[in-house]
Design a protein around this motif. Structure first.
Motif, PDB file in Angstrom:
ATOM      1  N   VAL A 186     -20.426  57.500   5.524  1.00 43.06           N
ATOM      2  CA  VAL A 186     -19.406  56.301   4.644  1.00 43.06           C
ATOM      3  C   VAL A 186     -18.176  56.692   6.100  1.00 43.06           C
ATOM      4  N   ARG A 187     -18.447  57.419   6.934  1.00 40.91           N
ATOM      5  CA  ARG A 187     -17.892  57.506   7.852  1.00 40.91           C
ATOM      6  C   ARG A 187     -18.529  58.606   9.483  1.00 40.91           C
ATOM      7  N   PRO A 188     -19.793  57.221   9.984  1.00 48.98           N
ATOM      8  CA  PRO A 188     -20.418  58.099  10.871  1.00 48.98           C
ATOM      9  C   PRO A 188     -19.670  57.765  12.008  1.00 48.98           C
ATOM     10  N   HIS A 189     -19.782  58.583  13.306  1.00 39.14           N
ATOM     11  CA  HIS A 189     -18.211  58.950  14.879  1.00 39.14           C
ATOM     12  C   HIS A 189     -18.504  57.780  15.184  1.00 39.14           C
ATOM     13  N   ASP A 190     -20.354  56.821  14.932  1.00 41.44           N
ATOM     14  CA  ASP A 190     -19.883  55.439  16.379  1.00 41.44           C
ATOM     15  C   ASP A 190     -19.529  54.263  15.752  1.00 41.44           C
ATOM     16  N   LYS A 191     -18.966  54.465  14.123  1.00 39.64           N
ATOM     17  CA  LYS A 191     -18.696  53.478  13.679  1.00 39.64           C
ATOM     18  C   LYS A 191     -19.443  52.135  13.445  1.00 39.64           C
ATOM     19  N   GLN A 192     -21.265  52.280  13.936  1.00 40.43           N
ATOM     20  CA  GLN A 192     -21.932  51.495  13.202  1.00 40.43           C
ATOM     21  C   GLN A 192     -22.443  51.886  11.252  1.00 40.43           C
ATOM     22  N   TRP A 193     -21.845  51.134  10.224  1.00 39.84           N
ATOM     23  CA  TRP A 193     -22.254  51.494   9.269  1.00 39.84           C
ATOM     24  C   TRP A 193     -23.759  50.604   9.252  1.00 39.84           C
ATOM     25  N   THR A 194     -24.548  51.189   8.098  1.00 44.94           N
ATOM     26  CA  THR A 194     -25.472  50.904   7.812  1.00 44.94           C
ATOM     27  C   THR A 194     -24.840  50.606   6.616  1.00 44.94           C
ATOM     28  N   LEU A 218     -15.790  50.786  -1.627  1.00 42.49           N
ATOM     29  CA  LEU A 218     -15.239  50.980  -0.955  1.00 42.49           C
ATOM     30  C   LEU A 218     -15.621  49.851   0.046  1.00 42.49           C
ATOM     31  N   ILE A 219     -15.630  49.501   1.604  1.00 41.63           N
ATOM     32  CA  ILE A 219     -15.723  48.323   2.393  1.00 41.63           C
ATOM     33  C   ILE A 219     -15.707  48.982   3.660  1.00 41.63           C
ATOM     34  N   ASN A 220     -16.487  48.706   4.480  1.00 40.01           N
ATOM     35  CA  ASN A 220     -16.083  48.798   6.169  1.00 40.01           C
ATOM     36  C   ASN A 220     -15.220  47.544   7.424  1.00 40.01           C
ATOM     37  N   ARG A 221     -15.087  47.722   8.286  1.00 39.49           N
ATOM     38  CA  ARG A 221     -14.227  46.890   8.782  1.00 39.49           C
ATOM     39  C   ARG A 221     -15.193  46.322   9.260  1.00 39.49           C
ATOM     40  N   GLY A 222     -16.617  45.804   9.798  1.00 40.04           N
ATOM     41  CA  GLY A 222     -17.714  44.915   9.444  1.00 40.04           C
ATOM     42  C   GLY A 222     -17.436  44.059   8.293  1.00 40.04           C
ATOM     43  N   ALA A 223     -17.498  44.165   7.954  1.00 39.27           N
ATOM     44  CA  ALA A 223     -17.559  43.279   6.441  1.00 39.27           C
ATOM     45  C   ALA A 223     -16.319  42.448   5.955  1.00 39.27           C
ATOM     46  N   PHE A 224     -15.623  42.834   6.722  1.00 40.73           N
ATOM     47  CA  PHE A 224     -13.685  42.375   6.259  1.00 40.73           C
ATOM     48  C   PHE A 224     -13.457  40.576   6.488  1.00 40.73           C
ATOM     49  N   GLU A 225     -13.232  40.497   7.204  1.00 45.34           N
ATOM     50  CA  GLU A 225     -13.854  39.147   7.701  1.00 45.34           C
ATOM     51  C   GLU A 225     -14.618  38.386   6.963  1.00 45.34           C
ATOM     52  N   ASP A 226     -15.661  38.558   7.010  1.00 47.20           N
ATOM     53  CA  ASP A 226     -16.725  37.696   5.348  1.00 47.20           C
ATOM     54  C   ASP A 226     -16.005  37.527   3.946  1.00 47.20           C
ATOM     55  N   PHE A 227     -15.732  38.836   3.846  1.00 52.31           N
ATOM     56  CA  PHE A 227     -15.442  39.222   2.253  1.00 52.31           C
ATOM     57  C   PHE A 227     -13.994  38.004   2.056  1.00 52.31           C
ATOM     58  N   THR A 228     -13.421  38.246   2.683  1.00 52.14           N
ATOM     59  CA  THR A 228     -11.739  37.680   2.406  1.00 52.14           C
ATOM     60  C   THR A 228     -12.055  36.447   2.396  1.00 52.14           C
ATOM     61  N   HIS A 229     -13.109  35.906   3.818  1.00 48.63           N
ATOM     62  CA  HIS A 229     -12.994  34.739   3.932  1.00 48.63           C
ATOM     63  C   HIS A 229     -14.241  33.230   2.291  1.00 48.63           C
ATOM     64  N   ARG A 230     -14.414  34.403   1.641  1.00 46.48           N
ATOM     65  CA  ARG A 230     -15.505  34.256   0.601  1.00 46.48           C
ATOM     66  C   ARG A 230     -14.921  34.837  -0.183  1.00 46.48           C
ATOM     67  N   LEU A 231     -14.047  35.251  -0.973  1.00 51.26           N
ATOM     68  CA  LEU A 231     -13.059  35.685  -1.722  1.00 51.26           C
ATOM     69  C   LEU A 231     -11.813  33.941  -2.169  1.00 51.26           C
ATOM     70  N   GLN A 232     -11.799  33.526  -0.944  1.00 58.68           N
ATOM     71  CA  GLN A 232     -11.308  32.533  -0.643  1.00 58.68           C
ATOM     72  C   GLN A 232     -11.954  31.493  -1.830  1.00 58.68           C
ATOM     73  N   GLY A 233     -12.832  30.570  -1.828  1.00 53.96           N
ATOM     74  CA  GLY A 233     -13.329  29.654  -2.922  1.00 53.96           C
ATOM     75  C   GLY A 233     -15.000  30.014  -3.804  1.00 53.96           C
ATOM     76  N   GLY A 234     -14.793  31.715  -4.118  1.00 54.44           N
ATOM     77  CA  GLY A 234     -15.512  32.475  -4.684  1.00 54.44           C
ATOM     78  C   GLY A 234     -14.777  33.667  -5.927  1.00 54.44           C
ATOM     79  N   VAL A 235     -15.539  34.581  -6.682  1.00 56.59           N
ATOM     80  CA  VAL A 235     -15.539  35.031  -7.831  1.00 56.59           C
ATOM     81  C   VAL A 235     -15.802  36.583  -7.304  1.00 56.59           C
ATOM     82  N   VAL A 236     -15.135  37.647  -7.125  1.00 51.25           N
ATOM     83  CA  VAL A 236     -15.565  38.647  -6.479  1.00 51.25           C
ATOM     84  C   VAL A 236     -16.897  39.658  -6.486  1.00 51.25           C
ATOM     85  N   ASP A 237     -17.144  39.498  -8.293  1.00 49.52           N
ATOM     86  CA  ASP A 237     -18.616  39.995  -8.222  1.00 49.52           C
ATOM     87  C   ASP A 237     -19.749  39.584  -9.334  1.00 49.52           C
TER      88      ASP A 237
END
Length: 303
Positions: free
Chosen positions: A132-140, A198-217
């Motif tokens: 969840v918290r890799p030191h290099d912030k390279q999330w898998t 949990l969600i990490n910063r790498g997915a924030f932008e796409d997630f919020t964009h898609r939620l404005q036209g979709g249903v979360v689950d």
């Protein structure tokens, strides 16, 4: 290029939707649930009837309530239906964290409950914290789901009846990342429920964009690859058309047929001490049992 979803959501005058909850012990959240959420920089509790919602002490200083009724007022002039409005709370919460520089966020719906039959050992907490918290912030991973509903498998079982044979949908193949987690590399695995993740910063932008036209689950979470899930899961959804036992049974089936591979090993400090002649300075620091260092902060190891 599209206008930033984070900027658009940040412009909403919804600050009144956020408040600090009362702190109290709760029988809703188990130790694994509480500890995993505390790995995040911020925890957002989504609620509609918010007055009685409390947060455990482990989330002190990082938890906020997100009042869905106030968010509804912010978007009342839109043509969003109930499902999209509920999903919009997820978008507003994540955008709130993103514009404040958070890296990892926990989102918890007010009907999330823990499965107290599931417990983790210290090595599992250590492994998951490393992921969840890799030191290099390279999330898998993009998301870590605490609970989920394997809908394709549920529908297939209902359609086939007694003739059903357990099989993993191709896009749901899940490689073990630890003893209690695995990673779904492909998008398109239909896992419903969004009660805790949990969600990490790498997915924030796409997630919020898609939620404005979709249903979360229904179609948003399913559109993301690199979906990490807990197996067995640590949460379930209280207000659902199937029981907790049914949710647990579905997940067990998912784990049996979809989770593959061996869990990567995590070296413990005790093992390091035995192979390296001890850990320098351990006694001077008064650390005591070397395995205790793997316990989540604020929780003592029990025997």
């Amino acid at each position: 290029p599209r206008q930033s979803s984070l900027a658009l959501l940040g412009d909403l005058q919804c600050e009144g939707a956020f408040s600090v909850p009362r702190e109290a012990s709760s029988d809703r959240f188990s130790l694994p649930f509480t500890t995993l959420a505390s790995f995040a920089d911020a925890v957002y509790l989504l609620c509609v009837e918010c007055d009685g919602v409390v947060a455990p002490p482990a989330w002190r200083g990082k938890v906020l309530l997100v009042n869905g009724k106030i968010i509804d007022e912010c978007v009342k002039d839109s043509d969003l239906d109930h499902w999209h409005r509920a999903s919009f709370s997820h978008a507003v919460a994540v955008a709130h964290a993103a514009i404040r520089g958070k890296d990892v966020v926990a989102v918890v719906e007010d009907d999330a409950r823990s499965d107290f039959t599931v417990q983790f050992d210290d090595a599992e907490f250590a492994r998951l914290r490393h992921i969840v918290r890799p030191h290099d912030k390279q999330w898998t991973w993009n998301f870590l789901r605490f609970g989920y509903r394997p809908y394709q498998m549920e529908e297939a079982a209902a359609a086939a009846g007694a003739a059903y044979q357990e099989a993993c949908p191709e896009q749901c193949a899940c490689e073990r990342t630890s003893a209690r987690s695995c990673l779904i590399s492909q998008s398109g695995c239909d896992l419903r429920s969004s009660e805790a993740y949990l969600i990490n910063r790498g997915a924030f932008e796409d997630f919020t964009h898609r939620l404005q036209g979709g249903v979360v689950d229904y179609d948003v979470l399913q559109s993301f690859p690199k979906m990490m899930v807990l197996s067995p899961m640590v949460s379930y959804q209280e207000n659902l058309d199937i029981s907790m036992d049914a949710q647990r049974d579905l997940q067990r089936k998912f784990g049996r047929v979809c989770a593959r591979g061996d869990a990567p090993s995590v070296p413990t400090l005790r093992a390091a001490a035995s192979t390296q002649g001890g850990l320098p300075g351990l006694e001077q620091r008064g650390a005591g049992d070397t395995d205790q260092l793997w316990a989540p902060r604020g929780f003592a190891q029990t025997r």
